[in-house]
Design a protein around this motif. Structure first.
Motif, PDB file in Angstrom:
ATOM      1  N   ALA A  48       0.815  -1.673  -0.080  1.00 58.39           N
ATOM      2  CA  ALA A  48      -0.145   0.418  -0.081  1.00 58.39           C
ATOM      3  C   ALA A  48       0.646   1.225  -0.073  1.00 58.39           C
ATOM      4  CB  ALA A  48      -0.951   0.340   1.370  1.00 58.39           C
ATOM      5  N   PRO A  49       0.083   2.424  -0.571  1.00 62.52           N
ATOM      6  CA  PRO A  49       1.063   3.753  -1.009  1.00 62.52           C
ATOM      7  C   PRO A  49       1.433   4.216   1.057  1.00 62.52           C
ATOM      8  CG  PRO A  49      -0.911   4.400  -1.346  1.00 62.52           C
ATOM      9  CD  PRO A  49      -0.927   2.506  -0.998  1.00 62.52           C
ATOM     10  N   THR A  84       0.409   6.760  -7.177  1.00 60.84           N
ATOM     11  CA  THR A  84       0.934   7.361  -7.788  1.00 60.84           C
ATOM     12  C   THR A  84       0.738   8.318  -8.473  1.00 60.84           C
ATOM     13  OG1 THR A  84      -0.864   5.362  -8.894  1.00 60.84           O
ATOM     14  CG2 THR A  84       1.748   4.716  -8.922  1.00 60.84           C
ATOM     15  N   ALA A  85      -0.884   8.580  -8.320  1.00 60.44           N
ATOM     16  CA  ALA A  85      -1.344   9.625  -8.982  1.00 60.44           C
ATOM     17  C   ALA A  85      -1.050  10.988  -8.464  1.00 60.44           C
ATOM     18  CB  ALA A  85      -2.727   9.617  -8.494  1.00 60.44           C
ATOM     19  N   ARG A  86      -0.481  10.615  -6.835  1.00 58.09           N
ATOM     20  CA  ARG A  86       0.058  12.362  -6.423  1.00 58.09           C
ATOM     21  C   ARG A  86       1.124  12.122  -5.727  1.00 58.09           C
ATOM     22  NH1 ARG A  86      -3.861  17.023  -4.289  1.00 58.09           N
ATOM     23  NH2 ARG A  86      -1.756  18.177  -2.693  1.00 58.09           N
TER      24      ARG A  86
END
Length: 56
Positions: free
Chosen positions: A17-18, A41-43
């Motif tokens: 998980a991020p 990955t989006a931010r």
């Protein structure tokens, strides 16, 4: 976090998980110049630290 062995005998670390915050970030650096990478990955966010700014 899971440590796996990739092709060519290289090691890689895979996170499940991020990191949600700075406290969960993955540290990178060489002792003088450092970075903490967190977010998805989006931010993605990268916090930088330079040891030469500290005078002692």
């Amino acid at each position: 976090m899971d440590e796996t062995r990739g092709d060519g005998g290289l090691h890689r670390i895979v996170f499940d998980a991020p990191a949600r915050s700075w406290l969960e970030a993955a540290p990178l650096g060489n002792g003088r110049l450092g970075a903490l990478v967190h977010g998805g990955t989006a931010r993605e966010r990268i916090s930088l630290n330079d040891g030469t700014a500290w005078s002692g």
